[in-house]
Design a protein around this motif. Structure first.
Motif, short mmCIF file in Angstrom:
data_model
loop_
_atom_site.label_atom_id
_atom_site.label_comp_id
_atom_site.label_asym_id
_atom_site.label_seq_id
_atom_site.Cartn_x
_atom_site.Cartn_y
_atom_site.Cartn_z
N VAL A 165 0.85 -1.20 0.00
CA VAL A 165 0.00 0.00 0.00
C VAL A 165 0.89 1.25 0.00
N GLU A 166 1.92 1.22 0.82
CA GLU A 166 2.83 2.38 0.88
C GLU A 166 3.57 2.59 -0.44
N LEU A 167 3.95 1.47 -1.04
CA LEU A 167 4.64 1.53 -2.33
C LEU A 167 3.74 2.17 -3.39
N VAL A 168 2.51 1.68 -3.49
CA VAL A 168 1.59 2.20 -4.51
C VAL A 168 1.27 3.67 -4.25
N GLU A 169 1.17 4.02 -2.97
CA GLU A 169 0.91 5.41 -2.59
C GLU A 169 2.00 6.32 -3.16
N ILE A 170 3.24 5.88 -3.03
CA ILE A 170 4.36 6.70 -3.51
C ILE A 170 4.36 6.75 -5.04
N ILE A 171 4.29 5.59 -5.67
CA ILE A 171 4.35 5.58 -7.14
C ILE A 171 3.24 6.44 -7.74
N SER A 172 2.07 6.40 -7.10
CA SER A 172 0.91 7.11 -7.64
C SER A 172 1.07 8.62 -7.60
N ASP A 173 2.08 9.10 -6.86
CA ASP A 173 2.33 10.55 -6.83
C ASP A 173 3.15 11.02 -8.03
N TYR A 174 3.57 10.07 -8.87
CA TYR A 174 4.40 10.40 -10.05
C TYR A 174 3.75 9.80 -11.28
N PRO A 175 4.21 10.22 -12.47
CA PRO A 175 3.69 9.56 -13.68
C PRO A 175 3.94 8.06 -13.55
N PHE A 176 2.86 7.28 -13.61
CA PHE A 176 2.91 5.88 -13.18
C PHE A 176 3.91 5.01 -13.95
N HIS A 177 3.80 5.03 -15.28
CA HIS A 177 4.69 4.18 -16.08
C HIS A 177 6.15 4.62 -15.96
N ARG A 228 6.43 5.86 -23.45
CA ARG A 228 6.05 6.53 -24.68
C ARG A 228 4.88 7.47 -24.43
N LEU A 229 4.84 8.57 -25.16
CA LEU A 229 3.67 9.44 -25.09
C LEU A 229 2.40 8.65 -25.39
N PRO A 230 1.29 8.88 -24.75
CA PRO A 230 1.02 10.00 -23.86
C PRO A 230 1.47 9.82 -22.42
N GLN A 231 2.19 8.73 -22.11
CA GLN A 231 2.70 8.60 -20.74
C GLN A 231 3.91 9.51 -20.58
N ALA A 232 4.14 9.92 -19.34
CA ALA A 232 5.25 10.84 -19.09
C ALA A 232 6.34 10.18 -18.27
#
Ligand code: MN9
Length: 302
Positions: free
Chosen positions: A244-256, A274-278
């Motif tokens: 849960v903590e891991l996903v919480e952190i990753i979700s604060d940034y562009p996911f891919h 690749r676009l449209p991912q950042a």
């Protein structure tokens, strides 16, 4: 019940070169890494793998490379969903030809499907491209917008799609997931798709799960599954909390971008997304790494 699969399957990331073209040479090392971490199957060209952003030609090449790299050691499921059902059907046909273990498809999402009957008809068309392979509908309402009833879908689809095996269920409605698992004396294989709720899913009947964070923390999730099997709820809850903590952190940034950056930090560089991912800025990457360090990620993810 079907129950073909057990354990965690990585929703595999797609290796890309610096110009975001496919980097097929990195598929083999990626697969070796995932298998060494205890991943029990691979799901390619899905949301995590940016499958929707690849051309059909790239999807074919990538799927073939993964199947070859896996070499029969673990099943490779190929996501073939497309806004053009005819294209999806052809991708299914190709998946069968290259020796994929199963096909899976998300529904069209530009034109919304608003009846279970039409969803069944649409998926029947795709599944008919590979009648000899098990078909798993990919339910991911957060991305497709499709909110139709999955128990109803399974019941109607089973009469129309001979190779229907089950679905990849990626939404947090645990009670509906349970309902799907129990239908027709547990006839369908429902693969759990929300990593941060794996323990909840196990407790209501999940046997296998497909997800993005199994790329970067498979050992943690295998410990969670073992603890669950052993009835050690306290340990299982602890492992889940780390997730849960891991996903919480990753979700604060562009996911891919975040996932690919973490793979690089773990010694498995697979390039940018690749676009449209950042991607992440240098400052974001540094901050994320620091936050992951603070929760002990680099210790317990191995
Ligand atoms: O399908 C993934 N879902 C999405 C699987 O990409 C929307 C999950 O594995 C999530 O990425 C994961 C983190 O929220 O549970």
């Amino acid at each position: 019940m079907v129950d073909r699969y057990r354990g965690i399957f990585a929703a595999a990331l797609t290796p890309m070169k610096s110009d975001t073209g496919l980097d097929l040479d990195r598929v083999g090392p990626l697969v070796e890494h995932l298998l060494s971490q205890g991943v029990r199957g691979l799901y390619v060209c899905g949301s995590t793998g940016e499958g929707i952003s690849l051309t059909s030609g790239e999807r074919r090449e990538l799927a073939a490379e993964f199947v070859q790299a896996a070499g029969g050691r673990v099943p490779v499921l190929v996501q073939v969903g497309h806004n053009s059902l005819a294209e999806a059907q052809q991708l299914a046909e190709h998946a069968a030809a290259i020796g994929a273990a199963a096909i899976s498809a998300a529904c069209p999402s530009y034109f919304k499907i608003d009846s279970v009957e039409r969803l069944v008809e649409s998926m029947a068309m795709i599944a008919s491209g590979a009648p000899e392979l098990p078909f798993y509908y990919y339910h991911i309402p957060s991305l497709t917008g499709n909110q139709l009833s999955m128990p109803l879908f399974l019941q109607q689809a089973t009469e129309r799609i001979a190779n229907l095996a089950g679905m990849k269920y990626t939404t947090t409605e645990l009670h509906v997931f349970q309902r799907c698992c129990e239908l027709q004396s547990r006839r369908f294989e429902v693969l759990w798709g929300v990593d941060e709720m794996l323990l909840g899913a196990l407790s209501v009947g999940a046997r296998a799960a497909i997800g993005s964070t199994y790329n970067i923390a498979a050992p943690l999730y295998n410990r969670l599954m073992d603890a669950f099997e052993a009835g050690d709820w306290e340990a299982a809850r602890g492992y889940q909390l780390s997730s849960v903590e891991l996903v919480e952190i990753i979700s604060d940034y562009p996911f891919h971008g975040a996932l690919k950056r973490i793979m690089e930090l773990q010694g498995v560089p697979i390039g940018p997304c690749r676009l449209p991912q950042a991607g992440l800025s240098a400052a974001e990457a540094k901050e994320m790494e620091q936050r992951l360090r603070e929760i002990g990620f680099f210790d317990w993810s191995r």
